[in-house]
Design an enzyme around this catalytic site. Sequence first.
Site, short mmCIF file in Angstrom:
data_model
loop_
_atom_site.label_atom_id
_atom_site.label_comp_id
_atom_site.label_asym_id
_atom_site.label_seq_id
_atom_site.Cartn_x
_atom_site.Cartn_y
_atom_site.Cartn_z
N SER A 281 32.44 38.36 56.90
CA SER A 281 33.69 39.02 56.55
C SER A 281 33.66 39.52 55.10
O SER A 281 32.81 40.34 54.75
CB SER A 281 34.86 38.06 56.80
OG SER A 281 36.10 38.68 56.60
N ASP B 77 43.64 50.67 37.49
CA ASP B 77 42.49 50.45 36.62
C ASP B 77 41.54 49.43 37.27
O ASP B 77 41.37 48.31 36.80
CB ASP B 77 42.95 49.96 35.24
CG ASP B 77 41.79 49.81 34.26
OD1 ASP B 77 40.76 50.46 34.47
OD2 ASP B 77 41.92 49.02 33.30
N HIS C 206 36.79 38.18 65.02
CA HIS C 206 36.40 38.00 63.62
C HIS C 206 35.71 36.66 63.36
O HIS C 206 34.94 36.52 62.42
CB HIS C 206 37.63 38.16 62.72
CG HIS C 206 37.28 38.52 61.31
ND1 HIS C 206 36.57 39.65 60.98
CD2 HIS C 206 37.54 37.89 60.14
CE1 HIS C 206 36.41 39.70 59.68
NE2 HIS C 206 36.99 38.65 59.14
#
Length: 444
Positions: free
Chosen positions: A158, A373, A421
């Site tokens: 993952s 940023d 998953h």
Amino acid sequence: MEVTQLDPYILKGSIKVIDRFFSVPVDYAKPDGPHIRIFVRNLIPLGEANAESDLPYLLHRAGGPGFGVDLSFSVDLGNALHKKKYQTLWLDPRGTGLSTPITADIFQAKQMDDEAIAEYFKHFRADNIVRDCETIRHFLLDGKKNPEARKWTIFGQSFGGFCAATYLSFHSDGLKEVFVTGGIPPMVDSPDAVYEALVLKVEERNKVYYAKYPQDVRNVRRILDFLENSNVVTPNGGNLTVSRWLQLGIGFGFHGGIDRVHQLVFQAITDLDTFGKLSYGLLDSVQRTQSFDTNPIYAVLHEPIYCQGQMSSWSAHRIIQKNDKFVWGKVKLMSDDVPIYFVGEMIFPDMFEDYHHLRPLRGAAELLAQDEDWPMLYDKEALKKNQVKVNAATYVDFGLVQQTASVIGNVEQFITNQSFHNGLRKHTESILTVLFDLSKREHD
């Protein structure tokens, strides 16, 4: 660099354990600034001559962001990997597990304001996790005479696969080989495309859920109506709201998740029929199912892990609001045979009110959501030139994964729609067998 090595011990099955703590800077641009500790467990299969010095290292990186190693699963997976003639390393990424943790109470003890907390969190993405890994690799392997022996193999599950792509982008000279399960990252600058694709997948899983448990169309609506008109508090002081209940849909992405959600719905309906309220047992079960209180990085950085020079701006919240099927305020006005859809692996602003231990992080999370940023996490030109073997099991969003796979050189994939998953945990031996077969690069 300060390294603390604890006394080794032996696990059943002749596995030697060496636990180490590495002191690393919070900000690698300020090596003399504050430091944190990184925990790494080394599992060494005994019975091999000079196993510690002869066996190559395989570093495992678990999912997240914000989760440490499941040390019990590390033994099971480790045993399977040890059969491939590795000794294994199990890293608790910065801010997790036995590494120096990130928790709201630590920030409060240090009297850090929202701006300082937000700035601190920015040092806990994949770029610095990879720098930590390189620090550890240099300590363990720089003494090797053979340059190839100074490299190691990494295994990313993952989010660990996201870190692997960052590793390949900026420090591929330290890598011998890469294995990835469910973790080839989308090459995006913000998470919007990820959530637009995810919403479609979550819709599919909701259809499977309600087809399997059609009675839950009305049951879930009844539960949400109760939550909307009640003040329900979880055992640790959080709020069980409509939004939080629908977040149980994260389980739809795991083997057995649909059945587990149904059991919670069934228990809740039984409570309402019996007591007219939700029982402590049900509230405790929901709280234990949701890991955000104990893993704040998972909540705070879940969207910023995709950001490169762009803000996330509560991406999942913005995108889910475009689909009426997920919006209780609209579905509740429809007839009672219209299902309300659960959401998937997504972060929402109201979570920082509903989860007790996220409340002190609300201001910092808002600042990070509006921050653009963010440094680059991937170097596409370096990835195109990649020569390190990458072996991947793919069972996440196919389109985004293939876009990335087309960018990274020397990738071989096992592609299946039969695993979710947590496929590696569910089908450990079969997935490892396929991955190591891919590693041979033998073709018909």
